[in-house]
Design an enzyme around this catalytic site. Structure first.
Site, PDB file in Angstrom:
ATOM      1  N   GLY A  35       3.657  -5.879   0.652  1.00  0.00           N
ATOM      2  CA  GLY A  35       3.974  -7.044   0.837  1.00  0.00           C
ATOM      3  C   GLY A  35       3.117  -7.808   2.010  1.00  0.00           C
ATOM      4  N   ASN A  79       8.561  -4.401  -6.886  1.00  0.00           N
ATOM      5  CA  ASN A  79       7.547  -4.787  -5.912  1.00  0.00           C
ATOM      6  C   ASN A  79       7.184  -6.389  -6.099  1.00  0.00           C
ATOM      7  OD1 ASN A  79       5.516  -1.915  -5.941  1.00  0.00           O
ATOM      8  ND2 ASN A  79       7.094  -2.341  -4.737  1.00  0.00           N
ATOM      9  N   LEU A  80       7.583  -6.730  -7.524  1.00  0.00           N
ATOM     10  CA  LEU A  80       6.936  -8.286  -7.910  1.00  0.00           C
ATOM     11  C   LEU A  80       7.533  -9.387  -7.055  1.00  0.00           C
ATOM     12  CD1 LEU A  80       6.527  -7.791 -11.767  1.00  0.00           C
ATOM     13  CD2 LEU A  80       4.925  -7.008  -9.972  1.00  0.00           C
ATOM     14  N   ARG A  85       7.745  -9.733  -4.103  1.00  0.00           N
ATOM     15  CA  ARG A  85       7.100 -10.118  -2.646  1.00  0.00           C
ATOM     16  C   ARG A  85       5.639  -9.866  -2.725  1.00  0.00           C
ATOM     17  NH1 ARG A  85       9.381  -5.280  -2.578  1.00  0.00           N
ATOM     18  NH2 ARG A  85       8.454  -3.561  -1.092  1.00  0.00           N
ATOM     19  N   ASP A 116       4.113   0.353   6.299  1.00  0.00           N
ATOM     20  CA  ASP A 116       5.316   0.289   5.912  1.00  0.00           C
ATOM     21  C   ASP A 116       6.364   1.360   6.640  1.00  0.00           C
ATOM     22  OD1 ASP A 116       5.138   2.061   4.034  1.00  0.00           O
ATOM     23  OD2 ASP A 116       6.116   1.296   2.471  1.00  0.00           O
ATOM     24  N   ASN A 117       5.826   2.179   7.450  1.00  0.00           N
ATOM     25  CA  ASN A 117       6.584   3.088   7.920  1.00  0.00           C
ATOM     26  C   ASN A 117       5.888   3.568   9.349  1.00  0.00           C
ATOM     27  OD1 ASN A 117       4.538   5.627   7.705  1.00  0.00           O
ATOM     28  ND2 ASN A 117       4.243   4.680   5.921  1.00  0.00           N
ATOM     29  N   CYS A 128      12.574  -1.400   4.489  1.00  0.00           N
ATOM     30  CA  CYS A 128      12.651  -2.452   3.476  1.00  0.00           C
ATOM     31  C   CYS A 128      13.332  -1.674   2.296  1.00  0.00           C
ATOM     32  CB  CYS A 128      11.519  -2.954   3.095  1.00  0.00           C
ATOM     33  SG  CYS A 128      10.617  -4.057   4.326  1.00  0.00           S
ATOM     34  N   CYS A 163      12.119  10.942  -3.458  1.00  0.00           N
ATOM     35  CA  CYS A 163      12.601   9.757  -3.139  1.00  0.00           C
ATOM     36  C   CYS A 163      11.445   8.774  -3.818  1.00  0.00           C
ATOM     37  CB  CYS A 163      12.585   9.337  -1.650  1.00  0.00           C
ATOM     38  SG  CYS A 163      11.043   9.341  -0.923  1.00  0.00           S
TER      39      CYS A 163
END
Lengths: 84, 357
Positions: free
Chosen positions: B35, B64-65, B67, B124-125, B182, B318
């Site tokens: 993103g 995913n699309l 964003r 993202d982490n 997210c 996951c």
């Protein structure tokens, strides 16, 4: 004292903004330093204790726990966020 | 190069041909093509940054699309890096794109970032964010930081001219389960594009010297109220003295992780019926899951221990292999004797190998 909430603190406390009444109304001591305020909020909202880092800003500046605060200060609770 | 390609920005008196030349000579590394990384890479490429390094090893998923607007429906299941490179080449044939088909890690971080002038954190982490911070301190590179939560964003530039770093703002690395990602918490499609575009702007300012770099100030953006706030913060000099990376950044790095690669796991799946615990949310699980896997969302795992047979090996799964590590750490504390496995790269990597075979 106005406290602005960001990130997960907004979700934990359930509102974007919090007001702490001054001691005149409650008869209790209001927090005198950033550290006092941190413990006060952690007692009121135990979920906050789980955060390993939680920055607190006073009047738009990052503040250490020793910084004195008064009822006119604007406080912000800023946890790290990780999303991308 | 067509003479007038960049004329709309070279006309700006503060920017000019000189600014354009600086962009052309710049080498910028974008870590993550999700993103945040997509607007960063797309705009830097469009504006004429000469060399763009791109680090990504994930696969495009349908969810995913909303964003990640560079990707199309027909790209689902393909490598993000491959698709992004193809589209960025078509956008600007003059830029040099340097792909790294890997996740950034303790073993490769310094080597990769050393090849660039400045680094953009579009990950993202927390584990990767703290790793990048430390690596940038060691390699002395400015780090353009952007991160999201719900309808909010945070933006700043770390490690610029001995300025403050991520550890000056948030000294201890949070465990991933402290703060929902997210994937669990949700993110409105437009939010990462706003924050990512601001990151791209900071890159332009860093490279060209135009304007004032957002160093020592954390910009807080709230999309719901359209309000922004800047919080000043200072450098703590000890945070600039990092000499080497931690051994691991996964949730403090105290456990040695038992992990299995996706290819090996698929081979195992053909022979046996392993116990698979899928720790994604119920709705993600409904969308797609492996046969015979058991869904226990990460947040509920400690209340559902009776659903797990700890006498048999436990394979934790996951979407991308990060929440399963959190589950692994929780379970290994409760059942130190249990045989736990983390499936590396999660369903994303498994799907990639299923598509490939």
């Amino acid at each position: 004292m106005t406290i602005l909430l960001f990130g997960v603190t907004k979700d934990i406390i359930g509102t974007p903004q919090l007001s702490i009444p001054t001691s005149t109304f409650t008869g209790k001591e209001s927090p005198k330093t950033v550290g006092d305020l941190r413990s006060f909020l952690q007692n009121a909202y135990p979920e906050l204790k789980k955060l390993s880092s939680l920055a607190i800003a006073v009047n738009n500046n990052y503040a250490e726990d020793t910084k004195p605060i008064n009822s006119f200060d604007e406080i912000a609770l800023i946890p790290p966020v990780s999303g991308g | 190069m067509a003479e007038n390609r960049y004329i709309r920005q070279t006309t700006l008196p503060q920017f000019g041909k000189e600014g354009q030349q600086k962009l052309k000579s710049a080498k910028v590394l974008v870590v993550g093509l999700g993103g945040l990384g997509i607007p960063v890479a797309t705009y830097l490429n469009a504006m004429g940054v000469g060399t763009l390094g791109l680090v990504e090893n994930d696969v495009i998923a349908l969810h995913n699309l909303q964003r990640q607007v560079l990707y199309a429906e027909t790209d689902v299941g393909k490598q993000k890096l491959t698709v992004a490179i193809e589209k960025l080449k078509a956008q600007n044939s003059e830029s040099k794109l340097v792909p790294f088909a890997t996740f950034i890690s303790v073993t490769n971080a310094i080597e990769i970032i050393s090849q660039f002038d400045l680094i953009v954190d579009a990950t993202d982490n927390f584990a990767t964010r703290y790793l990048l911070n430390d690596a940038c301190v060691i390699a002395k590179k400015p780090l353009v930081y952007g991160a999201l939560h719900g309808f909010e964003g945070q933006l700043t530039v770390f490690n610029y001219k001995n300025g403050p770093t991520l550890r000056c703002l948030f000294p201890s690395q949070p465990k991933q389960e402290e703060i929902p990602s997210c994937n669990e918490n949700g993110v409105l499609g437009i939010l990462p594009s706003i924050v990512g575009s601001l990151q791209a702007l900071e890159v332009v300012k860093l490279v060209t010297g135009v304007g004032e770099v957002l160093s020592g100030k954390l910009l807080l953006y709230d999309g719901l109220s359209q309000s922004t706030q800047k919080i000043g913060f200072q450098v703590k000099p000890e945070n600039l003295e990092i000499q080497k990376l931690l051994i691991s950044y996964q949730d403090g790095g105290c456990n040695t992780l038992n992990s299995i690669a996706s290819e090996e796991f698929l081979a195992l799946l053909r022979e046996k019926q392993p116990q698979i615990i899928d720790v994604r949310t119920t709705s993600e699980f409904k969308e797609d899951h492996l046969d015979r896997s058991i869904n226990i969302p990460l947040a509920e795992i400690s209340n559902n221990l009776n659903k797990i047979d700890f006498l048999a090996p436990v394979y934790l799964l996951c979407q991308s292999g990060k929440r399963s590590i959190s589950a692994y750490n929780q379970l290994s504390e409760l059942y130190p004797e249990a045989e736990l496995w983390n499936i590396n790269g999660g369903l994303n990597q498994l799907n990639l190998h299923i598509f490939a075979s």
